[in-house]
Design a protein around this motif. Structure first.
Motif, PDB file in Angstrom:
ATOM      1  N   VAL A 225       0.840  -1.195   0.000  1.00  0.00           N
ATOM      2  CA  VAL A 225       0.000   0.000   0.000  1.00  0.00           C
ATOM      3  C   VAL A 225       0.875   1.245   0.000  1.00  0.00           C
ATOM      4  CG1 VAL A 225      -1.841   1.255   1.177  1.00  0.00           C
ATOM      5  CG2 VAL A 225      -1.768  -1.252   1.277  1.00  0.00           C
ATOM      6  N   ARG A 226       0.571   2.171  -0.894  1.00  0.00           N
ATOM      7  CA  ARG A 226       1.220   3.465  -0.899  1.00  0.00           C
ATOM      8  C   ARG A 226       0.253   4.522  -0.371  1.00  0.00           C
ATOM      9  NH1 ARG A 226       3.785   3.840  -6.995  1.00  0.00           N
ATOM     10  NH2 ARG A 226       5.703   2.621  -6.641  1.00  0.00           N
ATOM     11  N   LEU A 227       0.743   5.382   0.501  1.00  0.00           N
ATOM     12  CA  LEU A 227      -0.002   6.555   0.950  1.00  0.00           C
ATOM     13  C   LEU A 227       0.815   7.792   0.586  1.00  0.00           C
ATOM     14  CD1 LEU A 227      -1.238   5.490   4.504  1.00  0.00           C
ATOM     15  CD2 LEU A 227      -2.493   5.391   2.346  1.00  0.00           C
ATOM     16  N   THR A 257       7.931   1.415   4.622  1.00  0.00           N
ATOM     17  CA  THR A 257       9.108   1.470   3.761  1.00  0.00           C
ATOM     18  C   THR A 257       8.952   2.620   2.773  1.00  0.00           C
ATOM     19  OG1 THR A 257       8.098  -0.059   2.179  1.00  0.00           O
ATOM     20  CG2 THR A 257       9.489  -1.029   3.900  1.00  0.00           C
ATOM     21  N   ASN A 258       9.999   2.846   1.997  1.00  0.00           N
ATOM     22  CA  ASN A 258       9.957   3.776   0.864  1.00  0.00           C
ATOM     23  C   ASN A 258       9.476   5.168   1.256  1.00  0.00           C
ATOM     24  OD1 ASN A 258      10.782   1.652  -0.815  1.00  0.00           O
ATOM     25  ND2 ASN A 258       8.665   1.038  -1.206  1.00  0.00           N
ATOM     26  N   TRP A 259      10.108   5.727   2.289  1.00  0.00           N
ATOM     27  CA  TRP A 259       9.768   7.078   2.716  1.00  0.00           C
ATOM     28  C   TRP A 259      10.224   8.092   1.671  1.00  0.00           C
ATOM     29  CZ3 TRP A 259       7.959   6.807   7.856  1.00  0.00           C
ATOM     30  CH2 TRP A 259       8.278   5.639   8.552  1.00  0.00           C
ATOM     31  N   PHE A 260       9.459   9.146   1.501  1.00  0.00           N
ATOM     32  CA  PHE A 260       9.941  10.264   0.680  1.00  0.00           C
ATOM     33  C   PHE A 260       9.253  11.526   1.176  1.00  0.00           C
ATOM     34  CE2 PHE A 260       5.998   9.746  -1.774  1.00  0.00           C
ATOM     35  CZ  PHE A 260       5.708  11.042  -2.175  1.00  0.00           C
ATOM     36  N   PRO A 261       9.853  12.703   0.923  1.00  0.00           N
ATOM     37  CA  PRO A 261      11.107  12.919   0.191  1.00  0.00           C
ATOM     38  C   PRO A 261      12.295  12.995   1.133  1.00  0.00           C
ATOM     39  CG  PRO A 261      10.033  15.001   0.563  1.00  0.00           C
ATOM     40  CD  PRO A 261       9.163  13.957   1.208  1.00  0.00           C
ATOM     41  N   GLU A 280       8.160   3.863  13.256  1.00  0.00           N
ATOM     42  CA  GLU A 280       7.164   3.817  12.172  1.00  0.00           C
ATOM     43  C   GLU A 280       6.350   5.116  12.131  1.00  0.00           C
ATOM     44  OE1 GLU A 280       7.832   1.484  10.407  1.00  0.00           O
ATOM     45  OE2 GLU A 280       8.527  -0.174  11.641  1.00  0.00           O
ATOM     46  N   THR A 281       7.056   6.247  12.106  1.00  0.00           N
ATOM     47  CA  THR A 281       6.412   7.554  12.110  1.00  0.00           C
ATOM     48  C   THR A 281       6.884   8.397  10.931  1.00  0.00           C
ATOM     49  OG1 THR A 281       6.245   7.555  14.522  1.00  0.00           O
ATOM     50  CG2 THR A 281       6.026   9.677  13.424  1.00  0.00           C
ATOM     51  N   VAL A 282       5.923   8.918  10.171  1.00  0.00           N
ATOM     52  CA  VAL A 282       6.208   9.903   9.132  1.00  0.00           C
ATOM     53  C   VAL A 282       6.148  11.287   9.766  1.00  0.00           C
ATOM     54  CG1 VAL A 282       5.423  10.911   6.953  1.00  0.00           C
ATOM     55  CG2 VAL A 282       5.217   8.445   7.338  1.00  0.00           C
ATOM     56  N   ASP A 283       7.152  12.124   9.529  1.00  0.00           N
ATOM     57  CA  ASP A 283       7.190  13.467  10.106  1.00  0.00           C
ATOM     58  C   ASP A 283       7.934  14.376   9.136  1.00  0.00           C
ATOM     59  OD1 ASP A 283       7.423  15.790  11.564  1.00  0.00           O
ATOM     60  OD2 ASP A 283       8.222  14.846  13.372  1.00  0.00           O
ATOM     61  N   THR A 298       2.527  23.888  -2.065  1.00  0.00           N
ATOM     62  CA  THR A 298       2.028  22.522  -1.951  1.00  0.00           C
ATOM     63  C   THR A 298       3.221  21.601  -1.784  1.00  0.00           C
ATOM     64  OG1 THR A 298       0.183  23.035  -3.430  1.00  0.00           O
ATOM     65  CG2 THR A 298       0.620  20.709  -2.981  1.00  0.00           C
ATOM     66  N   GLY A 299       3.329  20.971  -0.623  1.00  0.00           N
ATOM     67  CA  GLY A 299       4.401  20.024  -0.350  1.00  0.00           C
ATOM     68  C   GLY A 299       3.863  18.611  -0.303  1.00  0.00           C
ATOM     69  N   CYS A 300       4.656  17.648  -0.767  1.00  0.00           N
ATOM     70  CA  CYS A 300       4.175  16.267  -0.862  1.00  0.00           C
ATOM     71  C   CYS A 300       5.144  15.307  -0.190  1.00  0.00           C
ATOM     72  CB  CYS A 300       3.982  15.868  -2.319  1.00  0.00           C
ATOM     73  SG  CYS A 300       2.627  16.780  -3.114  1.00  0.00           S
ATOM     74  N   CYS A 301       4.583  14.280   0.438  1.00  0.00           N
ATOM     75  CA  CYS A 301       5.382  13.245   1.089  1.00  0.00           C
ATOM     76  C   CYS A 301       4.640  11.920   0.976  1.00  0.00           C
ATOM     77  CB  CYS A 301       5.650  13.583   2.555  1.00  0.00           C
ATOM     78  SG  CYS A 301       4.167  13.786   3.570  1.00  0.00           S
ATOM     79  N   GLY A 302       5.337  10.825   1.276  1.00  0.00           N
ATOM     80  CA  GLY A 302       4.684   9.533   1.149  1.00  0.00           C
ATOM     81  C   GLY A 302       5.407   8.437   1.883  1.00  0.00           C
ATOM     82  N   VAL A 303       4.709   7.295   1.986  1.00  0.00           N
ATOM     83  CA  VAL A 303       5.247   6.117   2.659  1.00  0.00           C
ATOM     84  C   VAL A 303       4.509   4.896   2.133  1.00  0.00           C
ATOM     85  CG1 VAL A 303       3.607   6.196   4.587  1.00  0.00           C
ATOM     86  CG2 VAL A 303       5.873   5.180   4.944  1.00  0.00           C
TER      87      VAL A 303
END
Length: 344
Positions: A225-227, A257-261, A280-283, A298-303
């Protein structure tokens, strides 16, 4: 809304926004010098003028849309309170009609509606707790997906129900200013819906967070799953954009996995990433470094994550007005729970 009506509305508000914003500064007490193009600063209740809206539940507690109908069968969209007959709303939703809930209990009512149709749709919802939420919307897609909208009652919409409902039908999130990676496997992922959190302050600042889910399924019933989250924020009347921050805290036994940016600066936006793969935290924080992005960015990030998808989120936006003696700061956004149902 028919596509021609949607294009006409967006063209109208886009032209009006450009005219209103041209030649001003984000710091001199005027409006920003760019058109944020989201529609959040416009009177989006007009988007309902071509929609026949059916009112359900405690209708005396609801505002009057421009056009109404007495039957759900003849409706293009539904506006309800939490007490509305759920069977009737489910029937409308399955027929492709957007459903909005307003007033007390709106978030729980939306969850109840989606639970009734979870075998047929994939969707995600990001709730907000501890802050007022007066309007939520679910828009079904023809491919078995749903776009959900949670509107924080910040006090900035002339009509706190019809304006958000209209925006859910015609609003847009501008393209990312920051880096978004591409992958040769992108075509293997299926879109699974989007979850929005949006608001408009009583002083005119606007924001929206849109998290989009996509799924890659494998023959052994496993999935990946990508968010991906886009954070859009726009300034108003001397209060410049200061920052936007996205936090998503997953359970420690989940594998992300696959954190960005990675930290970088692009198109006038500085990105700092303090995500923690152990917890396991996106910040991720987005900060403007140019006059244009202090007006709007507009800023974008994902996991990526395996199997179940649920998390605690914090969606935080900040604007600042520098004065001779100190500065004033405005805040928007909220915290809550994000949950995705991906087995429709």
């Amino acid at each position: 809304m028919p596509s021609t009506n949607r294009r006409r509305f967006l063209a109208t508000v886009g032209a009006a926004g450009t005219t209103a914003l041209a030649g001003c500064s984000a710091f001199g007490g005027g409006r920003p010098d760019v058109n944020p193009a989201s529609g959040l600063s416009e009177d989006t209740s007009h988007a309902l003028e071509d929609e026949a809206v059916y009112l359900a539940g405690e209708t005396a507690d609801l505002p009057d849309p421009p056009t109404t109908t007495d039957t759900v069968e003849d409706a293009d969209a539904v506006l309800a309170t939490a007490s509305a007959d759920r069977v009737e709303l489910v029937r409308a939703f399955r027929a492709g009609k957007p459903v909005a809930f307003a007033r007390e209990g709106a978030q729980n009512a939306l969850r109840g509606l989606l639970e009734r149709v979870r075998q047929e749709y994939t969707f995600g919802v990001e709730t907000v707790v501890g802050r007022p939420v007066e309007t939520v919307v679910a828009v079904p897609g023809g491919n078995g997906t749903v776009e959900t909208y949670t509107f924080v009652a910040e006090g900035g919409w002339p009509d706190p129900v019809l304006d958000p409902f209209g925006w859910a039908l015609v609003g847009r999130v501008p393209e990312c200013d920051t880096f978004v990676p591409e992958s040769s496997a992108d075509s293997e992922y299926d879109y699974a819906g989007s979850a929005h959190v949006a608001g408009r302050l009583d002083t005119g600042e606007t924001y929206v967070s849109r998290t989009t889910g996509s799924v890659r399924r494998y023959e052994n019933d496993q999935r990946h799953v990508r968010l991906r989250t886009a954070m859009h924020v726009a300034a108003n009347d001397g209060y410049a954009v200061e920052r936007a921050q996205r936090v998503a805290d997953f359970a420690n036994d989940e594998e992300t996995t696959n954190w960005f940016p990675n930290p970088h600066t692009q198109n006038g936006v500085e990105v700092s990433n303090h995500s923690d793969p152990v917890d396991e935290t996106v910040d991720v924080t987005f900060t403007p470094v140019s006059g244009r992005t202090r007006s709007a960015l507009t800023g974008c990030c994902g996991v990526s994550i395996e199997e179940s998808v649920a998390y605690d989120h914090e969606t935080d936006f900040e604007w600042k007005h520098d004065r001779l003696l100190g500065s004033d700061v405005h805040h928007g956004g909220g915290t809550g729970r994000g949950e995705w149902h991906l087995d429709g």
